[in-house]
Design an enzyme around this catalytic site. Structure first.
Site: not given
Lengths: 652, 652
Positions: B320, B416
């Protein structure tokens, strides 16, 4: 048995390559690749990862101490080398090489178990686990490669030792696998034995081997799934990652449905084309129309939906796999050298079933582009992945592209591509001609001399050509006596116009061209000469509009060759270059790249980088300058300094 | 202490959003997202993966039976929800919601250990392994999020319970970490506590928390590497994959060199921008020029080299992460919603140090594009990844793109982004204005009412605007008495011309515009009215020529909004479309998409798919037809049928 084929190839012993493009590759393989690989197989190359392939056989043979090392399919590296050695010896006797081969064949024989079983990983490391993980452990794959080696070595030298070893192993496999109760109803996770058993059958005439191959093909993908049951039986663990308990995706192994029902190439690309090659063999030898139909559907899917312009396949490195129709990304591409070779094998087998020029077109496309791009001129450096564009910094810093190497690598721990290239390049002469009834087909244009038996007579063909650099082919016949026969020559898909001369006299091509071949039927005489002159202009090629990765882009080709841009000739940031679609390219000799090579230069444009002062996005303004663009053959990329490379470029 | 800042924000309690674009998002978050997430945190949503976040706290508190479940950082999901609840309560009292929050705060207090330690994973599952794997186990990350929640909840309700809990934990952390001998010389693998400790300091005035934050920042990346030593100490194993013995790559955690020496954004994008936000806080509060310089270098690297046009960051899903300069692939992009939010936080903190309009430009760019694209209109579906192009079949069948979801997903196991969106959208009002000395800056254009203390006086600003759909802003002042003051308004980078009126009288902008702001200094009276009218034409934008992925392509923008094409409006295969760079676009109301929304339509071209009969490559021929192209705001994509989406399209 060859009469079961619609056509048959003119074999290795009957064709000899002459000085030229491919003979130079052959020499490189004989003089550098094979000796270098011999050193590698013996773990004597200090800077490369150790192979352990010969070491493992020695230990299994009881002639050396130690334990198994390397990957589960390490045996196949030696097998591929031996197969290449067989092809090499069949035209270039070499006592030293034969001695090396005989030496390792001794070890192989001694490593064979009493029941015929042969695999150093399982023998040395997991004797109780034989045949328990067909999905992942490559036992039949390794067997297949060794069978191919045995046949090649036997054909070249007449020595039966390895052939006998592999017949015993084939017999053992035939005892273990089959539809009868009590036998394993399985097949290998990595196809290869299917086509290998056909070769063993052809070398020995033993029909059981042919039937066993057909069994493996027909069993594949049946419900309930052998791979899933096997996985459940071993506690749902994975060989490569014991903590992975995910259910195997059997489409990776082309085992999700029976092969006869498959219409889309799927899964690991090398496995797929090896399977399809075996299917085509069985379809031809068993005159199996259903299987032939499946082969054609899969073939069409690949070449009209999933093949790069370079003849490569495999759109993703994750699983080294096909993805889906028209998905041909240029940057994250896999396009493994071995997969291109496998596609070449598949094409050749399709050609034997059907005289259709497009099969030869694909053989040629792969051969001159994605296959030979796999090897550097030193014969010691190789590409597994053949990308369509390279940005070296991205290969280093973007993990999605780290599989894309900007320079060819030395021999690898998992060394599939180098020996695969070696065996193809040394057996290339068997792919030039095929015979079918009264017709002799020429598929590849390679300087060579062939001797073809036609009934009780013989024709010799002496082929001269500057291919792929020019499109002139001259074929001189040698006949003991006059003979009526048809000679058919593949006119490649790229060729828009050509002329045909027999003994200097131009023949009209009207009515002579069918399915990609131009044919001449006549009473041939000794010293008759056929000349085919194919125009070979530079072409600007586009992709099918569904290929999203190439929208707005074109590639440059000339004859069978795809061209590319390199940073060395065009500066950095090749993406800033564009061309008009009617650009005239100049053809220039580039002897420094390769004897006979030509580069292409034309007018192009480069977006200027001025006026950006630390901004990343700005309103569009046309800021470009004219520049010269120089393209070199794709297969020659990466032989100079490390830098960017690009096949598909923007057009106006 | 706010005087240490060059400027300070007009806070949550002083601003109220009024009916309009953002208040509707706020309402959605209050009415749907927060209650839905409450259900999710309580594992009451049948079709979603269970969260276990509240369950874990209950078990750790001794009020429920069971064991820890979920990911190692599961606690942070509850923390982010609580923080959002705090913001919600600060403007919209809601007894039910406050009761829910008080209930879980009880559990949290009871779950705290005697020494102040608080983390349900380690307390319940691995009590002996506390502080032994900072690299991977998110202990300080979870602590940081709970500190942010504690501050938000305290500011909203005045209730100190959670604040006290988190002060005790901060004290505990301060005992464990620090440069003194015997303490751990470490820091977290996932930055967050750095900025959280600053918030805790601001809420409590406790300077130790500020110093602890600075300690974590300055310790990071020192040699010998804490992460490597820690990894060696625990036997070179990895938490997420115990059989992985590879040495950690500390650049993933921005810990490869000391942060003051870092000039390129690197590693996991969310972690990076959280760290940089903390650095900017410390730079401002400690008047640390060296740290400010590092912040500016990292900022410039991101916004001039590594930021998507939508304000998103993270070029690869592997880790990521950031990749490198100008590497902004559209198809394999990550561009996580949380990373855009983190960039927004970083921008805001830079703005507090320096009145520079470009920081607000980036806040706006991220906010209106890559941030709100993360949430669907139902408030229950979310994008983690915000792609620049979508081909649904590729997301399904090409594993390189399987992280790119073509439709928004329900609440995730690792959740998240949804709560991160919720907390931002409910606290957006604190990002509109900042004050610095005698100047009041307006950064965001949002219908709202603010009350700003200026010395002993107060100004109220009533802001009305149709932003982002039109560029008119009307601000009405309320003053108890006349006051000399400077009002500065950000003129966005996208705005090429605007007019400024005070009480209906046009002012010349000459000499008034500096660093992206237009300023008016005068004696202001009650009911004075400022009108800014920014032209908002459609623009065709190109990327810096080094962005290879966008060569030959343009994007369409209007005002702060990036536009995109969707299959629903333009048919399948968006890559076959192209536009002229001088295309006139028509602006059309699209109330069905969203109240006030406008779409853009213009003349374009589509490559025809005829004449391809099963071929994949052909000589170039121009085969296109005129077509209408319709673009919608990027943030609205994926709200209709599943289909293709494209931001960067080919131009002629």
């Amino acid at each position: 048995m060859d009469t079961l084929f619609q056509s048959y190839p003119v074999g290795l012993k009957d064709v000899e390559l002459k000085e030229g493009f491919w003979e130079e590759y052959g020499r490189l393989v004989r003089e550098v690749v094979i000796p270098y690989q011999w050193e590698a197989l013996n773990d004597r190359i200090p800077e490369a990862e150790k192979s352990y392939a010969i070491h493992n056989f020695k230990v299994a043979a009881g002639v050396a101490e130690g334990e198994f090392n390397g990957l589960v399919f390490q045996d196949s590296d030696l097998a591929k080398w031996l197969e290449a050695v067989g092809y090499s010896l069949s035209c270039n006797p070499d006592p030293q090489l034969e001695e090396w081969a005989d030496e390792v064949i001794e070890y192989i024989e001694k490593a064979q178990q009493k029941d015929g079983y042969l695999n150093t990983f399982f023998t040395l490391k997991r004797p109780e686990e034989k045949w328990s993980n067909l999905l992942e452990c490559h036992e039949l794959y390794c067997a297949g490669h060794m069978m191919e080696a045995a046949v090649a070595y036997y054909n070249a030298t007449g020595k039966r030792k390895l052939l006998d070893v592999m017949c015993r192993f084939a017999d053992c496999i035939d005892e273990v696998f089959g539809e009868e109760e009590g036998k394993l109803h399985g097949y290998d996770g990595h196809e290869e034995i299917e086509l290998a058993l056909v070769k063993l059958y052809k070398a020995t005439g033993e029909e059981r081997y042919l039937n066993l191959s057909r069994y493996f093909i027909d069993e594949r993908g049946k419900e309930p799934s052998f791979f899933i049951e096997e996985w459940e039986k071993r506690g749902k663990t994975a060989f490569w990652n014991p903590s992975d308990h995910n259910k195997p995706d059997t489409s990776y192994n082309q085992a999700h449905i029976p092969v006869r029902e498959q219409t889309e190439a799927i899964g690991h690309a090398v496995r797929a084309v090896y399977l399809y090659s075996g299917m085509a063999d069985i379809a031809a030898l068993k005159k199996d129309e259903g299987l032939k139909k499946a082969c054609k559907a899969l073939w069409n899917n690949i070449v009209t939906r999933q093949m790069y312009i370079t003849g490569g396949i495999g759109s993703t490195h994750i699983g080294e796999a096909f993805t889906f129709d028209y998905d041909l990304p240029n940057d994250t591409v896999y396009q493994e050298t071995c997969a291109s070779i496998g596609l070449f094998f598949f094409a050749h087998r399709m050609l034997l079933m059907e005289a259709e020029g497009s099969y030869g077109d694909v053989m040629e496309r792969a051969l001159y582009n994605s296959i030979i791009s796999g090897m550097g001129f030193d014969g010691k450096s190789f590409f597994y992945v053949n990308p369509m564009e390279v940005w070296p910094e991205a290969s280093e810093k973007n993990p999605d592209r780290k599989h894309v190497m900007p320079v060819r690598q030395k021999w690898y721990g998992c060394a599939c591509c180098p020996p695969n290239l070696a065996r193809l390049l040394l057996s290339l002469r068997q792919y030039i001609y095929t015979c079918s009834g009264n017709t002799l087909y020429t598929h590849l244009y390679i300087p060579s001399k062939a001797e073809v038996a036609v009934g009780e007579n013989k024709i010799t063909l002496e082929q001269n050509t500057g291919y792929p650099w020019d499109g002139g082919i001259r074929i001189k016949l040698g006949l003991e006596k006059e003979m009526k026969h048809t000679l058919s020559f593949r006119i490649p898909g790229w060729c828009r116009s050509f002329s045909l001369l027999v003994n200097g006299e131009a023949l009209s091509c009207e009515g002579r061209t069918e399915k990609g071949f131009v044919s001449v039927s006549r009473l041939w005489k000794d010293e008759d000469e056929i000349v085919i002159q194919m125009d070979m202009p530079v072409e600007i090629i586009q992709s099918h509009p569904e290929v999203r990765a190439n929208a707005g882009k074109v590639a440059i080709t000339r004859g069978p060759l795809v061209y590319c841009l390199e940073e060395e000739d065009n500066g950095t940031n090749l993406s800033a270059l564009s061309i008009n679609t009617d650009t005239d390219f100049q053809v220039t000799a580039e002897a420094s790249l390769m004897k006979g090579a030509v580069s292409l230069t034309g007018k192009g444009f480069r977006t200027k980088e001025t006026g950006w002062e630390n901004s990343l996005y700005q309103p569009y303004r046309k800021e470009e300058e004219e520049t010269e663009i120089k393209a070199i053959p794709y297969f020659l990329w990466g032989n100079r300094k490390k830098g960017e490379m690009l096949v598909w470029m923007n057009h106006k």
